[in-house]
Scaffold this motif. Structure first.
Motif, PDB file in Angstrom:
ATOM      1  N   LEU A  15       0.761  -1.029  -0.514  1.00 46.43           N
ATOM      2  CA  LEU A  15       0.088   0.112   0.051  1.00 46.43           C
ATOM      3  C   LEU A  15       0.466   1.367  -0.194  1.00 46.43           C
ATOM      4  CD1 LEU A  15      -2.902  -0.565   2.821  1.00 46.43           C
ATOM      5  CD2 LEU A  15      -2.796  -1.503  -0.216  1.00 46.43           C
ATOM      6  N   ASN A  16       0.444   2.508  -0.855  1.00 48.55           N
ATOM      7  CA  ASN A  16       0.990   3.605  -1.112  1.00 48.55           C
ATOM      8  C   ASN A  16       0.405   4.592   0.186  1.00 48.55           C
ATOM      9  OD1 ASN A  16       2.012   5.878  -1.530  1.00 48.55           O
ATOM     10  ND2 ASN A  16       1.481   6.056  -3.347  1.00 48.55           N
ATOM     11  N   PRO A  17       1.504   4.896   1.365  1.00 43.86           N
ATOM     12  CA  PRO A  17       1.158   5.206   2.429  1.00 43.86           C
ATOM     13  C   PRO A  17       0.683   6.712   2.839  1.00 43.86           C
ATOM     14  CG  PRO A  17       3.402   4.889   3.025  1.00 43.86           C
ATOM     15  CD  PRO A  17       2.950   4.472   1.988  1.00 43.86           C
ATOM     16  N   TYR A  18       1.473   7.345   0.718  1.00 48.09           N
ATOM     17  CA  TYR A  18       0.922   8.663   0.965  1.00 48.09           C
ATOM     18  C   TYR A  18      -0.077   8.857   0.182  1.00 48.09           C
ATOM     19  CZ  TYR A  18       5.514   9.150   2.183  1.00 48.09           C
ATOM     20  OH  TYR A  18       7.547   8.773   2.726  1.00 48.09           O
ATOM     21  N   LYS A  19      -1.069   7.768   0.129  1.00 53.59           N
ATOM     22  CA  LYS A  19      -2.377   8.079  -1.235  1.00 53.59           C
ATOM     23  C   LYS A  19      -3.051   8.899  -0.116  1.00 53.59           C
ATOM     24  CE  LYS A  19      -3.155   5.701  -4.786  1.00 53.59           C
ATOM     25  NZ  LYS A  19      -2.746   5.857  -5.673  1.00 53.59           N
TER      26      LYS A  19
ATOM     27  N   GLN B 299       3.665  11.253  -4.050  1.00 51.47           N
ATOM     28  CA  GLN B 299       2.866  10.343  -3.924  1.00 51.47           C
ATOM     29  C   GLN B 299       3.309   8.948  -4.760  1.00 51.47           C
ATOM     30  OE1 GLN B 299      -1.203  11.196  -4.805  1.00 51.47           O
ATOM     31  NE2 GLN B 299      -1.841  10.829  -2.785  1.00 51.47           N
ATOM     32  N   THR B 300       3.395   9.782  -6.149  1.00 50.44           N
ATOM     33  CA  THR B 300       4.130   9.261  -7.554  1.00 50.44           C
ATOM     34  C   THR B 300       5.061   8.400  -7.552  1.00 50.44           C
ATOM     35  OG1 THR B 300       3.586  11.221  -8.354  1.00 50.44           O
ATOM     36  CG2 THR B 300       4.757   9.688 -10.055  1.00 50.44           C
ATOM     37  N   LYS B 301       6.441   9.000  -6.055  1.00 52.83           N
ATOM     38  CA  LYS B 301       7.427   8.080  -5.530  1.00 52.83           C
ATOM     39  C   LYS B 301       7.449   6.887  -5.259  1.00 52.83           C
ATOM     40  CE  LYS B 301      12.378   8.413  -4.287  1.00 52.83           C
ATOM     41  NZ  LYS B 301      11.828   7.219  -3.599  1.00 52.83           N
ATOM     42  N   GLN B 302       6.366   6.831  -4.675  1.00 55.38           N
ATOM     43  CA  GLN B 302       6.061   5.750  -3.911  1.00 55.38           C
ATOM     44  C   GLN B 302       5.411   4.896  -4.617  1.00 55.38           C
ATOM     45  OE1 GLN B 302       6.639   5.296  -0.660  1.00 55.38           O
ATOM     46  NE2 GLN B 302       5.843   3.311  -0.374  1.00 55.38           N
TER      47      GLN B 302
ATOM     48  N   ASP C 186       8.403   3.367  -6.247  1.00 52.46           N
ATOM     49  CA  ASP C 186       9.093   1.856  -5.762  1.00 52.46           C
ATOM     50  C   ASP C 186       8.345   0.583  -5.647  1.00 52.46           C
ATOM     51  OD1 ASP C 186      10.943   4.283  -5.491  1.00 52.46           O
ATOM     52  OD2 ASP C 186      10.999   4.758  -3.170  1.00 52.46           O
ATOM     53  N   ILE C 187       6.562   1.194  -5.169  1.00 54.54           N
ATOM     54  CA  ILE C 187       5.846  -0.455  -4.830  1.00 54.54           C
ATOM     55  C   ILE C 187       6.522  -0.849  -6.097  1.00 54.54           C
ATOM     56  CG2 ILE C 187       3.577  -1.168  -4.888  1.00 54.54           C
ATOM     57  CD1 ILE C 187       3.283   1.663  -2.782  1.00 54.54           C
ATOM     58  N   GLY C 188       6.097  -0.772  -7.757  1.00 50.84           N
ATOM     59  CA  GLY C 188       6.143  -0.986  -8.568  1.00 50.84           C
ATOM     60  C   GLY C 188       7.644  -1.870  -9.209  1.00 50.84           C
ATOM     61  N   GLN C 189       8.341  -1.006  -8.931  1.00 44.33           N
ATOM     62  CA  GLN C 189       9.459  -1.657  -9.139  1.00 44.33           C
ATOM     63  C   GLN C 189      10.096  -2.417  -8.304  1.00 44.33           C
ATOM     64  OE1 GLN C 189      12.979   1.078  -8.447  1.00 44.33           O
ATOM     65  NE2 GLN C 189      14.410  -0.180  -8.584  1.00 44.33           N
ATOM     66  N   ARG C 190       9.474  -2.881  -6.547  1.00 43.00           N
ATOM     67  CA  ARG C 190       9.562  -3.879  -5.818  1.00 43.00           C
ATOM     68  C   ARG C 190       8.685  -5.076  -6.601  1.00 43.00           C
ATOM     69  NH1 ARG C 190       9.660   0.012  -2.038  1.00 43.00           N
ATOM     70  NH2 ARG C 190       7.885   0.017  -1.346  1.00 43.00           N
ATOM     71  N   ALA C 191       7.403  -4.855  -7.062  1.00 47.08           N
ATOM     72  CA  ALA C 191       6.613  -5.820  -7.389  1.00 47.08           C
ATOM     73  C   ALA C 191       7.052  -6.220  -8.238  1.00 47.08           C
ATOM     74  CB  ALA C 191       5.480  -5.281  -7.790  1.00 47.08           C
ATOM     75  N   ALA C 192       7.750  -5.620  -9.587  1.00 46.51           N
ATOM     76  CA  ALA C 192       8.614  -6.422 -10.800  1.00 46.51           C
ATOM     77  C   ALA C 192       9.502  -7.161 -10.054  1.00 46.51           C
ATOM     78  CB  ALA C 192       8.910  -5.001 -11.999  1.00 46.51           C
ATOM     79  N   GLU C 193      10.378  -6.548  -9.973  1.00 42.57           N
ATOM     80  CA  GLU C 193      11.589  -7.392  -9.032  1.00 42.57           C
ATOM     81  C   GLU C 193      11.322  -8.388  -8.222  1.00 42.57           C
ATOM     82  OE1 GLU C 193      14.118  -5.082  -5.985  1.00 42.57           O
ATOM     83  OE2 GLU C 193      14.492  -3.316  -8.447  1.00 42.57           O
ATOM     84  N   ARG C 194      10.218  -8.967  -7.665  1.00 39.69           N
ATOM     85  CA  ARG C 194       9.663 -10.157  -6.975  1.00 39.69           C
ATOM     86  C   ARG C 194       9.299 -10.323  -7.921  1.00 39.69           C
ATOM     87  NH1 ARG C 194       6.698  -7.202  -2.816  1.00 39.69           N
ATOM     88  NH2 ARG C 194       5.281  -6.951  -4.450  1.00 39.69           N
ATOM     89  N   GLU C 195       8.333 -10.246  -8.586  1.00 42.53           N
ATOM     90  CA  GLU C 195       8.303 -11.684 -10.186  1.00 42.53           C
ATOM     91  C   GLU C 195       9.873 -11.826 -11.169  1.00 42.53           C
ATOM     92  OE1 GLU C 195       5.244 -12.261 -10.829  1.00 42.53           O
ATOM     93  OE2 GLU C 195       4.092 -11.469  -8.855  1.00 42.53           O
ATOM     94  N   PHE C 196      10.097 -11.318 -11.281  1.00 39.73           N
ATOM     95  CA  PHE C 196      11.445 -11.555 -11.794  1.00 39.73           C
ATOM     96  C   PHE C 196      11.878 -12.650 -10.704  1.00 39.73           C
ATOM     97  CE2 PHE C 196      15.797 -11.582 -12.261  1.00 39.73           C
ATOM     98  CZ  PHE C 196      16.081 -11.869 -13.778  1.00 39.73           C
ATOM     99  N   LYS C 197      11.844 -12.593  -9.669  1.00 42.51           N
ATOM    100  CA  LYS C 197      12.834 -13.496  -8.869  1.00 42.51           C
ATOM    101  C   LYS C 197      11.750 -14.274  -8.890  1.00 42.51           C
ATOM    102  CE  LYS C 197      15.776 -10.105  -6.346  1.00 42.51           C
ATOM    103  NZ  LYS C 197      15.480  -9.903  -4.358  1.00 42.51           N
TER     104      LYS C 197
END
Length: 192
Positions: free
Chosen positions: A46-50, A118-121, A124-135
């Motif tokens: 979840l994006n805490p800045y949302k 919000q946009t940066k968060q 970051d969430i999208g990048q972590r999700a993509a890294e998880r999916e790749f791994k």
């Protein structure tokens, strides 16, 4: 002779059981790995800045103070007469406009900072999700290759063991028949 035949038969049977048990263990390991990967895929950040809102109380208080100061300034000008009102209203309006623009710019900057966070968060969430999916994908592929290699090795060992047992069994049968050319396979298994 019969004991040797029994040993070869038992060896072939044990190899088959070992291959079956290895297959069963690999299947349960694969299911556990798949469950863990499915749980990783379901992680939702979840994006805490949302839910972050721009604080507007300070701006509202500034606007109220500006409104009171404007009313007091216009009241003072009215006390000076028509000439005071005509000459001073332009100054009051200009000052009010400058102050309102400053308040608006501060609010706009606060909203911009919030939107940026919000946009940066989200990125970051999208990048972590993509890294998880790749791994997860890499782990699944590597696990599948390792499991395939293990299965092939166990299967090949079991087949080799069965073949060796059958070859030994056939050799004993041939030796028995060579010693007694008139004996049948049924005679070989008769207990004396």
């Amino acid at each position: 002779m019969i004991s040797q035949l029994a040993l070869y038969s038992l060896g072939a049977g044990l190899q088959g059981v070992q291959a079956f048990q290895a297959q069963k263990q690999m299947k349960s390991s694969q299911q556990a790995a798949q469950k863990a990967m499915n749980e990783l895929k379901q992680i939702e950040e979840l994006n805490p800045y949302k839910a972050l809102q721009v604080p507007t109380m300070g701006a509202q208080l500034q606007q109220e103070a500006l409104s009171r100061a404007t009313q007091a300034g216009v009241g003072a000008l009215q006390g000076a007469g028509a000439e005071g009102v005509i000459g001073g209203v332009g100054n009051v309006v200009g000052s009010v406009g400058d102050q309102a623009a400053k308040i608006g710019a501060e609010l706009q900057q606060s909203q911009y900072q919030r939107d940026l966070a919000q946009t940066k968060q989200e990125a970051d969430i999208g990048q972590r999700a993509a890294e998880r999916e790749f791994k997860i994908g890499a782990t699944e592929a590597q696990g599948a290759q390792m499991m395939r290699a293990e299965q092939a090795a166990i299967r090949d060992a079991a087949i080799t063991g069965i073949g060796e047992s059958l070859t030994g069994f056939a050799g004993l049968m041939g030796a028995y028949q060579a010693g007694n050319p008139y004996a049948s396979y049924a005679d070989m298994f008769k207990l004396k």
